[in-house]
Design an enzyme around this catalytic site. Structure first.
Site, PDB file in Angstrom:
ATOM      1  CE1 TYR A  85      95.414  62.147  48.407  1.00  0.00           C
ATOM      2  CE2 TYR A  85      93.668  60.520  48.175  1.00  0.00           C
ATOM      3  CZ  TYR A  85      94.350  61.443  48.942  1.00  0.00           C
ATOM      4  OH  TYR A  85      93.949  61.678  50.235  1.00  0.00           O
ATOM      5  CE  LYS A  97      91.460  63.274  47.635  1.00  0.00           C
ATOM      6  NZ  LYS A  97      91.409  63.108  49.079  1.00  0.00           N
ATOM      7  CD  GLU A 149      90.906  68.666  56.038  1.00  0.00           C
ATOM      8  OE1 GLU A 149      89.966  68.369  55.287  1.00  0.00           O
ATOM      9  OE2 GLU A 149      92.031  68.999  55.619  1.00  0.00           O
ATOM     10  CG  LEU A 159      90.752  67.990  50.145  1.00  0.00           C
ATOM     11  CD1 LEU A 159      92.077  68.173  49.428  1.00  0.00           C
ATOM     12  CD2 LEU A 159      90.318  66.546  50.110  1.00  0.00           C
TER      13      LEU A 159
END
Ligand code: PDD
Length: 290
Positions: free
Chosen positions: A33, A149, A182, A207
């Site tokens: 996505y 992702k 992250e 990511l």
């Protein structure tokens, strides 16, 4: 006005839009996505998002559902049909398609599923102090291809829920070596105790954020240098400034980590400057040409 979604060639009211029960996105989380920010009818970093979508698809060997140009047309049509003129976001999801449930890839003739939705967002934040937020920390429980992702977001969901239950916005995730990767849905940056701006280098552990990349390009104009080096939980706790970035958080100051104020608990000078630089970028800076 009811929201309109695009599903496999059709524009439908959201409540009527459907994918099949045997869609592999639903059965296996076998899909990818993108979330693209829209500011006054203009996409922020559209190219970066579509490049990353292509990369995610390639890494998982899911074919593009249609050409990149056609997808560009569809996201514009979804925006138009939802009459999104102000701040909003577009959500794009591509799965490996619907087929009888079997872990192995389905026949090559199986068509990928493409879903595009859109919704409004609150007005772009004007006041950086009011935009400041808080985070907690927790273990990174994800797999080792976090650079893709995918819609497999269970560890991220649990981390985000833990933040919510602690009254915070995000969870900074800590790997097995005590280093920060992250946050659940954003990249994390610090100005360390020596005054150096740092964020984790790209790799399979995070990511590659489009906001991260766009901000990195803006740094030269701000005469700020970036050190792409991982930082530990301890360094996060001692940082002078902390902020996070994502397509919907932009540059968001973090003023508390696990309940403890970052420095004096106020937004620091570098974060303040980078928030302003990114706001100009969203509003039509040169590096964000339509
Ligand atoms: N999340 N890291 C993770 C794990 C993310 O899910 C995201 C984005 C980012 C920031 O990437 P970008 O700057 O390209 O938005 C980093 C989106 C917004 C989401 O899942 O809603």
């Amino acid at each position: 006005m009811s929201r309109i979604a695009y599903v496999n060639g059709r524009y439908l009211p959201l409540a009527a839009a459907q994918v099949r029960v045997e869609d592999r996105g639903f059965q296996f989380g076998d899909g990818v996505y993108e979330v693209v920010h829209l500011h006054r009818g203009r996409f922020t970093d559209e190219d970066k998002h579509l490049n990353r979508l292509g990369r995610s698809l390639g890494e998982l060997r899911i074919p593009w559902p249609l050409s990149r140009a056609a997808l560009g047309g569809i996201i514009r049509e979804v925006v138009a049909r939802n009459r999104l003129h102000a701040n909003g976001l577009v959500y794009i999801q591509v799965t490996r398609g619907a087929a009888r449930r079997d872990h192995v890839f389905p026949a090559a003739t199986t068509r990928p599923t493409l879903v595009v939705t859109a919704r409004t967002l609150a007005p772009y934040p004007r006041d950086v102090d009011a935009w400041a937020t808080t985070i907690i920390t927790g273990p990174d429980q994800r797999w080792d291809r976090c650079d893709i992702k995918t819609v497999n977001l269970l560890p991220n969901v649990l981390a985000k829920q833990a933040a919510r239950e602690a009254g915070a916005f995000e969870t900074a995730m800590v790997d097995g070596d005590g280093m920060i990767t992250e946050c659940a849905s954003s990249n994390l940056w610090i100005v360390d105790e020596r005054g150096q701006l740092r964020t984790r280098p790209l790799g399979h552990e995070i990511l590659p954020g489009c906001t991260r990349a766009a901000l990195a390009e803006l740094l030269a104009g701000e005469r700020v240098t970036l050190s792409e080096t991982a930082f530990s939980l301890e360094e996060l706790r001692r940082a002078r400034e902390v902020f996070l970035t994502s397509a919907t958080s932009f540059v968001r100051p973090v003023i508390r980590v696990d309940g403890t104020p970052v420095e004096d608990g106020k937004v620091g000078p570098i974060t303040r400057r980078l928030f302003a630089a990114f706001a100009r970028h969203v509003q039509g800076g040169l590096s964000n040409a339509a």
